[in-house]
Scaffold this active site. Structure first.
Site, mmCIF file in Angstrom:
data_model
loop_
_atom_site.group_PDB
_atom_site.id
_atom_site.type_symbol
_atom_site.label_atom_id
_atom_site.label_comp_id
_atom_site.label_asym_id
_atom_site.label_seq_id
_atom_site.Cartn_x
_atom_site.Cartn_y
_atom_site.Cartn_z
ATOM 1 N N TYR A 155 -31.717 -54.395 -4.936
ATOM 2 C CA TYR A 155 -31.190 -53.266 -5.721
ATOM 3 C C TYR A 155 -32.348 -52.390 -6.219
ATOM 4 C CZ TYR A 155 -27.609 -50.746 -8.333
ATOM 5 O OH TYR A 155 -26.750 -49.777 -8.795
ATOM 6 N N LYS A 162 -29.960 -47.591 -13.480
ATOM 7 C CA LYS A 162 -28.659 -47.919 -14.099
ATOM 8 C C LYS A 162 -28.847 -48.383 -15.545
ATOM 9 C CE LYS A 162 -25.857 -47.079 -10.598
ATOM 10 N NZ LYS A 162 -25.091 -45.831 -10.570
HETATM 11 P P1 NAD Z 1 -20.082 -43.029 -2.420
HETATM 12 O O1 NAD Z 1 -21.127 -42.810 -1.391
HETATM 13 O O2 NAD Z 1 -18.677 -42.985 -1.975
HETATM 14 O O3 NAD Z 1 -20.274 -42.022 -3.633
HETATM 15 C C1 NAD Z 1 -21.539 -41.553 -4.032
HETATM 16 C C2 NAD Z 1 -21.348 -40.085 -4.314
HETATM 17 O O4 NAD Z 1 -22.552 -39.520 -4.863
HETATM 18 C C3 NAD Z 1 -21.021 -39.269 -3.061
HETATM 19 O O5 NAD Z 1 -19.803 -38.587 -3.220
HETATM 20 C C4 NAD Z 1 -22.168 -38.267 -2.975
HETATM 21 O O6 NAD Z 1 -21.784 -37.011 -2.477
HETATM 22 C C5 NAD Z 1 -22.558 -38.175 -4.445
HETATM 23 N N1 NAD Z 1 -23.867 -37.544 -4.646
HETATM 24 C C6 NAD Z 1 -25.084 -37.973 -4.230
HETATM 25 N N2 NAD Z 1 -26.032 -37.046 -4.545
HETATM 26 C C7 NAD Z 1 -25.381 -36.032 -5.194
HETATM 27 C C8 NAD Z 1 -25.788 -34.792 -5.751
HETATM 28 N N3 NAD Z 1 -27.058 -34.381 -5.693
HETATM 29 N N4 NAD Z 1 -24.856 -34.000 -6.339
HETATM 30 C C9 NAD Z 1 -23.564 -34.380 -6.401
HETATM 31 N N5 NAD Z 1 -23.108 -35.533 -5.861
HETATM 32 C C10 NAD Z 1 -24.009 -36.347 -5.270
HETATM 33 O O7 NAD Z 1 -20.429 -44.474 -3.069
HETATM 34 P P2 NAD Z 1 -19.847 -45.226 -4.355
HETATM 35 O O8 NAD Z 1 -20.229 -46.648 -4.157
HETATM 36 O O9 NAD Z 1 -18.440 -44.851 -4.585
HETATM 37 O O10 NAD Z 1 -20.790 -44.659 -5.516
HETATM 38 C C11 NAD Z 1 -20.304 -44.104 -6.706
HETATM 39 C C12 NAD Z 1 -21.061 -44.668 -7.905
HETATM 40 O O11 NAD Z 1 -20.749 -46.047 -8.046
HETATM 41 C C13 NAD Z 1 -22.599 -44.591 -7.803
HETATM 42 O O12 NAD Z 1 -23.115 -44.254 -9.068
HETATM 43 C C14 NAD Z 1 -22.957 -46.042 -7.466
HETATM 44 O O13 NAD Z 1 -24.282 -46.360 -7.873
HETATM 45 C C15 NAD Z 1 -21.937 -46.768 -8.278
HETATM 46 N N6 NAD Z 1 -21.695 -48.182 -7.952
HETATM 47 C C16 NAD Z 1 -21.437 -48.552 -6.685
HETATM 48 C C17 NAD Z 1 -21.203 -49.889 -6.399
HETATM 49 C C18 NAD Z 1 -20.946 -50.350 -5.001
HETATM 50 O O14 NAD Z 1 -21.118 -51.534 -4.723
HETATM 51 N N7 NAD Z 1 -20.533 -49.476 -4.099
HETATM 52 C C19 NAD Z 1 -21.197 -50.844 -7.425
HETATM 53 C C20 NAD Z 1 -21.443 -50.422 -8.729
HETATM 54 C C21 NAD Z 1 -21.705 -49.090 -8.977
#
Ligand code: NAD
Length: 254
Positions: A155, A162
């Site tokens: 990570y 985070k």
């Molecule tokens: P995802 O790829 O579907 O979503 C990530 C989003 O971030 C995308 O829509 C992308 O367009 C957007 N993004 C990136 N750079 C950007 C910018 N400059 N301006 C505007 N938007 C931007 O993946 P996800 O897993 O749904 O991620 C969403 C959140 O959840 C993130 O913060 C991620 O760290 C967090 N998260 C994910 C997980 C996991 O296991 N997938 C677990 C915990 C937290």
């Protein structure tokens, strides 16, 4: 028990139908909220447009938080079309690959700054712009991960990023509380999404999490969505400043 009928929700972070933001938007729409959806850029638009149509989004606009003016244009449109905002979901993160895949101690200053700006400071900018539109109170949510607290292999620098995001949630909750605006971090267990595919050995993390979680089940985007919809409701008005694990208990097992 609760309804979001008549509420206005801005959803930032839908890339496709696996995005956590999509699960949240779908649940909020099902509970009656009107939805605004953003897409990153022209390339992303064709994947996000059908989702926005399914959600009957009343506002559909581009938003790259690193492009000057786009966030302001989005909020101007929300102001003129809705005149208010009840819920904001910030579900975005970014880190340059070379920094994400290296040791935390080797992370470049530029990469660290960019990851913090897009993944953390953008949430503050969004809350600041939402504040005058949340004149009847509101809910601001972001999405974190357990790697903020404990060292999770691969990570890497997203752990400190985070951690900063969760601290921002606490300070913003303290500052916004008197205005009836709550601030939360949702903290799902690992989920197979586009952003997650950037993390090395992610499948191992998924398998380990499912094995370790007391429920032996990974959270789904629908689980996260149901929780987010409740936090957006009036019934949750006195809950604020927390990091909410939605992870089958993964984070309680040492
Ligand atoms: P995802 O790829 O579907 O979503 C990530 C989003 O971030 C995308 O829509 C992308 O367009 C957007 N993004 C990136 N750079 C950007 C910018 N400059 N301006 C505007 N938007 C931007 O993946 P996800 O897993 O749904 O991620 C969403 C959140 O959840 C993130 O913060 C991620 O760290 C967090 N998260 C994910 C997980 C996991 O296991 N997938 C677990 C915990 C937290």
């Amino acid at each position: 028990m609760f309804s979001l009928a008549g509420q206005k929700a801005l959803i930032v972070g839908i890339a496709n139908d696996q995005s956590i933001a999509y699960g949240c938007a779908r649940a909020m729409r099902q509970m009656g909220a009107d939805i605004a959806v953003t897409y990153l850029n022209e390339k992303a638009e064709r994947f996000v447009r059908p989702i926005a149509e399914e959600l009957e989004a009343e506002i559909f606009m581009p938003l790259d938080v690193s492009r000057p003016g786009e966030l302001e244009a989005l909020y101007a449109e929300i102001g003129s079309k809705w005149g208010r905002l009840d819920t904001l979901l910030h579900s975005i993160a970014f880190c340059p690959k070379e920094d994400l895949h290296g040791r935390v101690v080797d992370c470049s200053s530029e990469g660290f700054g960019l990851a913090m700006d897009i993944s953390v400071h953008s949430f503050l900018r969004m809350i600041r712009l939402a504040e005058p539109l949340m004149h009847e109170g509101g809910t601001c949510m972001t999405v974190s991960f357990y790697g903020s607290e404990k060292v999770v292999e691969h990570y890497n620098v997203m752990g400190p990023v985070k951690a900063a995001l969760e601290s921002v949630v606490r300070y913003a909750a303290a500052e916004m509380g008197p205005k009836g605006i709550s601030v939360h971090a949702l903290s799902p267990g690992p989920l197979k999404t586009r952003a997650a595919s950037g993390i090395a050995e992610f499948d191992d993390l998924l398998n380990a999490a499912a094995a370790r979680a007391p429920t032996h089940m990974l959270a789904t985007i629908d689980d996260v969505g149901a929780y987010a919809a409740f936090l957006a409701s009036r019934e949750a008005f006195n809950v604020t400043g927390g990091v909410h694990p939605i992870d089958g208990g993964y984070s309680i097992v040492g």
